[in-house]
Scaffold this motif. Sequence first.
Motif, PDB file in Angstrom:
ATOM      1  N   TRP A 253       0.823  -1.201   0.000  1.00  0.00           N
ATOM      2  CA  TRP A 253       0.000   0.000   0.000  1.00  0.00           C
ATOM      3  C   TRP A 253       0.859   1.254   0.000  1.00  0.00           C
ATOM      4  O   TRP A 253       1.915   1.301   0.629  1.00  0.00           O
ATOM      5  CB  TRP A 253      -0.918   0.021   1.228  1.00  0.00           C
ATOM      6  N   ILE A 254       0.340   2.256  -0.689  1.00  0.00           N
ATOM      7  CA  ILE A 254       0.910   3.600  -0.625  1.00  0.00           C
ATOM      8  C   ILE A 254      -0.198   4.544  -0.182  1.00  0.00           C
ATOM      9  O   ILE A 254      -1.338   4.439  -0.652  1.00  0.00           O
ATOM     10  CB  ILE A 254       1.483   4.023  -1.988  1.00  0.00           C
ATOM     11  N   ILE A 255       0.136   5.438   0.750  1.00  0.00           N
ATOM     12  CA  ILE A 255      -0.791   6.513   1.080  1.00  0.00           C
ATOM     13  C   ILE A 255      -0.259   7.779   0.437  1.00  0.00           C
ATOM     14  O   ILE A 255       0.936   8.081   0.523  1.00  0.00           O
ATOM     15  CB  ILE A 255      -0.980   6.701   2.598  1.00  0.00           C
ATOM     16  N   ALA A 256      -1.144   8.510  -0.229  1.00  0.00           N
ATOM     17  CA  ALA A 256      -0.777   9.748  -0.907  1.00  0.00           C
ATOM     18  C   ALA A 256      -1.821  10.804  -0.593  1.00  0.00           C
ATOM     19  O   ALA A 256      -3.025  10.520  -0.593  1.00  0.00           O
ATOM     20  CB  ALA A 256      -0.680   9.526  -2.421  1.00  0.00           C
ATOM     21  N   GLY A 257      -1.363  12.023  -0.319  1.00  0.00           N
ATOM     22  CA  GLY A 257      -2.302  13.099  -0.016  1.00  0.00           C
ATOM     23  C   GLY A 257      -1.603  14.431   0.058  1.00  0.00           C
ATOM     24  O   GLY A 257      -0.398  14.549  -0.194  1.00  0.00           O
ATOM     25  N   SER A 265      -9.263  14.342   1.241  1.00  0.00           N
ATOM     26  CA  SER A 265      -8.898  13.137   1.991  1.00  0.00           C
ATOM     27  C   SER A 265      -7.678  12.491   1.364  1.00  0.00           C
ATOM     28  O   SER A 265      -7.554  12.459   0.132  1.00  0.00           O
ATOM     29  CB  SER A 265     -10.056  12.125   1.990  1.00  0.00           C
ATOM     30  N   PRO A 266      -6.777  11.938   2.167  1.00  0.00           N
ATOM     31  CA  PRO A 266      -5.682  11.149   1.591  1.00  0.00           C
ATOM     32  C   PRO A 266      -6.221   9.858   1.000  1.00  0.00           C
ATOM     33  O   PRO A 266      -7.328   9.413   1.338  1.00  0.00           O
ATOM     34  CB  PRO A 266      -4.774  10.888   2.793  1.00  0.00           C
ATOM     35  N   PRO A 283      -5.683   2.251 -11.579  1.00  0.00           N
ATOM     36  CA  PRO A 283      -5.090   1.739 -10.342  1.00  0.00           C
ATOM     37  C   PRO A 283      -6.116   1.685  -9.216  1.00  0.00           C
ATOM     38  O   PRO A 283      -7.005   2.531  -9.117  1.00  0.00           O
ATOM     39  CB  PRO A 283      -3.983   2.757 -10.049  1.00  0.00           C
ATOM     40  N   LEU A 284      -6.016   0.666  -8.387  1.00  0.00           N
ATOM     41  CA  LEU A 284      -6.955   0.451  -7.293  1.00  0.00           C
ATOM     42  C   LEU A 284      -6.668   1.448  -6.182  1.00  0.00           C
ATOM     43  O   LEU A 284      -5.570   1.461  -5.602  1.00  0.00           O
ATOM     44  CB  LEU A 284      -6.821  -0.984  -6.792  1.00  0.00           C
ATOM     45  N   CYS A 285      -7.651   2.284  -5.861  1.00  0.00           N
ATOM     46  CA  CYS A 285      -7.447   3.414  -4.961  1.00  0.00           C
ATOM     47  C   CYS A 285      -8.685   3.618  -4.098  1.00  0.00           C
ATOM     48  O   CYS A 285      -9.817   3.389  -4.541  1.00  0.00           O
ATOM     49  CB  CYS A 285      -7.149   4.660  -5.803  1.00  0.00           C
ATOM     50  N   GLN A 286      -8.491   4.042  -2.844  1.00  0.00           N
ATOM     51  CA  GLN A 286      -9.607   4.263  -1.932  1.00  0.00           C
ATOM     52  C   GLN A 286      -9.300   5.451  -1.025  1.00  0.00           C
ATOM     53  O   GLN A 286      -8.203   5.557  -0.478  1.00  0.00           O
ATOM     54  CB  GLN A 286      -9.854   3.019  -1.073  1.00  0.00           C
ATOM     55  N   SER A 287     -10.264   6.351  -0.846  1.00  0.00           N
ATOM     56  CA  SER A 287     -10.092   7.491   0.054  1.00  0.00           C
ATOM     57  C   SER A 287     -10.155   7.037   1.510  1.00  0.00           C
ATOM     58  O   SER A 287     -10.958   6.170   1.868  1.00  0.00           O
ATOM     59  CB  SER A 287     -11.174   8.543  -0.190  1.00  0.00           C
ATOM     60  N   VAL A 288      -9.303   7.629   2.342  1.00  0.00           N
ATOM     61  CA  VAL A 288      -9.360   7.404   3.782  1.00  0.00           C
ATOM     62  C   VAL A 288     -10.423   8.340   4.346  1.00  0.00           C
ATOM     63  O   VAL A 288     -10.448   9.528   3.997  1.00  0.00           O
ATOM     64  CB  VAL A 288      -7.989   7.675   4.433  1.00  0.00           C
ATOM     65  N   PRO A 289     -11.324   7.875   5.212  1.00  0.00           N
ATOM     66  CA  PRO A 289     -12.457   8.698   5.651  1.00  0.00           C
ATOM     67  C   PRO A 289     -12.102   9.769   6.682  1.00  0.00           C
ATOM     68  O   PRO A 289     -12.708   9.866   7.748  1.00  0.00           O
ATOM     69  CB  PRO A 289     -13.424   7.660   6.236  1.00  0.00           C
ATOM     70  N   VAL A 290     -11.088  10.598   6.358  1.00  0.00           N
ATOM     71  CA  VAL A 290     -10.763  11.784   7.150  1.00  0.00           C
ATOM     72  C   VAL A 290     -10.370  12.883   6.176  1.00  0.00           C
ATOM     73  O   VAL A 290      -9.989  12.613   5.036  1.00  0.00           O
ATOM     74  CB  VAL A 290      -9.611  11.525   8.152  1.00  0.00           C
ATOM     75  N   THR A 291     -10.416  14.127   6.622  1.00  0.00           N
ATOM     76  CA  THR A 291     -10.007  15.248   5.776  1.00  0.00           C
ATOM     77  C   THR A 291      -8.965  16.082   6.513  1.00  0.00           C
ATOM     78  O   THR A 291      -8.843  16.020   7.733  1.00  0.00           O
ATOM     79  CB  THR A 291     -11.200  16.140   5.410  1.00  0.00           C
ATOM     80  N   GLY A 292      -8.229  16.871   5.742  1.00  0.00           N
ATOM     81  CA  GLY A 292      -7.233  17.748   6.340  1.00  0.00           C
ATOM     82  C   GLY A 292      -6.083  17.003   6.972  1.00  0.00           C
ATOM     83  O   GLY A 292      -5.703  17.281   8.113  1.00  0.00           O
ATOM     84  N   CYS A 293      -5.494  16.080   6.249  1.00  0.00           N
ATOM     85  CA  CYS A 293      -4.368  15.291   6.769  1.00  0.00           C
ATOM     86  C   CYS A 293      -3.173  16.203   7.060  1.00  0.00           C
ATOM     87  O   CYS A 293      -2.717  16.947   6.191  1.00  0.00           O
ATOM     88  CB  CYS A 293      -3.986  14.211   5.761  1.00  0.00           C
ATOM     89  N   GLN A 294      -2.666  16.149   8.296  1.00  0.00           N
ATOM     90  CA  GLN A 294      -1.521  16.955   8.699  1.00  0.00           C
ATOM     91  C   GLN A 294      -0.236  16.146   8.831  1.00  0.00           C
ATOM     92  O   GLN A 294       0.859  16.676   8.685  1.00  0.00           O
ATOM     93  CB  GLN A 294      -1.820  17.638  10.037  1.00  0.00           C
ATOM     94  N   LEU A 337     -10.302  -2.212   1.736  1.00  0.00           N
ATOM     95  CA  LEU A 337     -10.984  -1.998   3.007  1.00  0.00           C
ATOM     96  C   LEU A 337     -10.101  -1.134   3.902  1.00  0.00           C
ATOM     97  O   LEU A 337      -8.953  -1.492   4.187  1.00  0.00           O
ATOM     98  CB  LEU A 337     -11.277  -3.329   3.695  1.00  0.00           C
ATOM     99  N   VAL A 338     -10.623   0.014   4.326  1.00  0.00           N
ATOM    100  CA  VAL A 338      -9.934   0.904   5.261  1.00  0.00           C
ATOM    101  C   VAL A 338     -10.772   0.938   6.533  1.00  0.00           C
ATOM    102  O   VAL A 338     -11.793   1.621   6.603  1.00  0.00           O
ATOM    103  CB  VAL A 338      -9.757   2.316   4.675  1.00  0.00           C
ATOM    104  N   GLN A 339     -10.347   0.175   7.531  1.00  0.00           N
ATOM    105  CA  GLN A 339     -11.147  -0.011   8.741  1.00  0.00           C
ATOM    106  C   GLN A 339     -10.534   0.730   9.918  1.00  0.00           C
ATOM    107  O   GLN A 339      -9.357   0.562  10.226  1.00  0.00           O
ATOM    108  CB  GLN A 339     -11.253  -1.504   9.062  1.00  0.00           C
TER     109      GLN A 339
END
Length: 474
Positions: A253-257, A265-266, A283-294, A337-339
Amino acid sequence: MDIDQPHLISDCLILIFTFLPEEDLISASSVCKEWNEAAETPWLWRRMCLQRWSFCNLAVLGSEHVNHSWKRYFLRRCHLEANMTKGRSGGYTCKSLRGHTGRVVGLVYLQGNSAQLPNIWSSSATVCSASSDGTVRAWDVQNGEVLWCSPVQSPLTAIVTDEQRDVVVTADSTGLIKTWQGQTGQEVASFSAGSPHCTLVQYNISNNWFLSVGTSQGSVCTLADSALTKKSSIMVCDTFKVNTLLVSPDKKWIIAGTKDNDDLSPKVIYTESLTSPSEDEDPLCQSVPVTGCQAAVFIPTQPARLAIIHHNEHPNNKALTVFDVSIKKTKYKSDILVQQVESFPLTLNSWSSNILLEAKDSNCLVLASGQELWIYSLKGAQLASFKEHVMPISSICVDSFRAVTASQDLSLRVLTWKNDRDRGLTLESQYHLLGGSHTMSRGFTHVACDYSSIVASVEGNDGKDVLKAYSFTS
C-alpha cells in the motif's frame, strides 16, 4: 554437594549465576578457578544478550580473522549504549561536514549501522545530503570526509536512498529525477516528472525496484528499475501538491495526499496496480475517511496499519485516527478496506502548522509540534510529554534505541526508550547535543541517525549549510 562430581558443581554454579546481573557475574568470575569457569560459560552471556536485546548480530561474533565471544559482545554493546545514553565528553566525537554552498533540503543514510542488528565492532556509515546548490554529496560519517559530489544541476528538492541496492535518488526544482550509484556517485538514469516539487518514496517488491513520485499537480507517478521506466500515473489530489507519500511495511500500500487543503482526503493505493497496471482498469485506490491530513505514518511492526493526524470538525481541533488497510478479492473485483481501529482527539497546545509523526512499535507513537514532544499509545493514552527546546522542533528521528529531536534553537535532544512499570514503553530524556554558534547559524533543520551515530544539518546565516556528525565510540 559431592566434591567428586565436578560437573554437578559446575552446573549448580551456572544455574545460580543466571540470577546475577553482569557486574556481579564479573565479580564472581574472580573468586576462584571453578567460579571463573562457570561465569565464563558462553551460554550464560548468550542468554543475557538475548534477554536484553532480543536480537543480536550473530555474524559479528566470529569471522576468519577474529573470534568475539558472547561476553565481549555483551560488554562492548553495553559500553556503546552507555556512551549513547549519557552523551558525555569523550564518549563521542563531533565533526563538521562542510562543502555545500546552499541549503540542505534532505539528509539520509546510504549505509548505516542497523539498530536492529548492529555491528558493534565496525560502525562505518555513509550519509548523503541534497542541497539547493544543485549537488548531492556522500559523506564518511566517522572520518568526516566527502566521498563524492555530483555535478551541479538545478536546485535539489528531495532525496531518498536504497541501501539494499546502493542507490541514491534525487529530484530537482524542474522535476528531474535522477539515480546515482552509491559508491561512486555516477549518474545511472534520469526521468522528467515536469513538477517543481516532487515527493519521493522508494520500495522493493520481490527483488523488483520501484519509485513513486508525488507531483505538484496532484498525481503519483511510478517508475521501475534502474532505467526509471514509467509504469503508471494516478491523480490523487487534483491541483494540490502531493506532500504526503508513504509505503506500508508489507509494501502492498501507498498513502498519498496533501497537507494544503483541509477538505481533501488522503488516498491509499494498491501498489500492485501501480507497478503492474492493467490496460483496462485504473489503479486500485480508496479514500481514507478523514479530511485535512496533517501527518501520517505506517506502524513499522504491522503489515499495513496507518496512523493519521487530521482536522476534527474545526481546523484548530485535531484528532489522531488509526486504520487497518486490507484488500478483499472476489471472483469479479477487488475492493480496498480501510477499517478504523482507534480514534482520539489531540490537544497539542501549539499553533505550529508543522506536525511530525513517527511510530516506535505496534503501540507507541511519537508526535512533535512547536517546541513539544509527546508519546501516545495507539489507544490515545498520553505516555509522556517533553518541552525542553526553546524554539520549534524541525525534525525527529526514531529507532529502536532512542529518539532524537532537532530544533531551531541549535540543539539536538536525545531521549532513550525504557519500559515503565505503570505506563509501559516510554521515553526518558537524556542530554543535549549542541550544533555551534548562534552568530553563525540559525538552527538545525534535519536529523537522521543509525545505531552508533547521529547526523544533522545546521542552517548557516551565510546560506551555506553544514552537517554535524556525532559518532559514538565503543
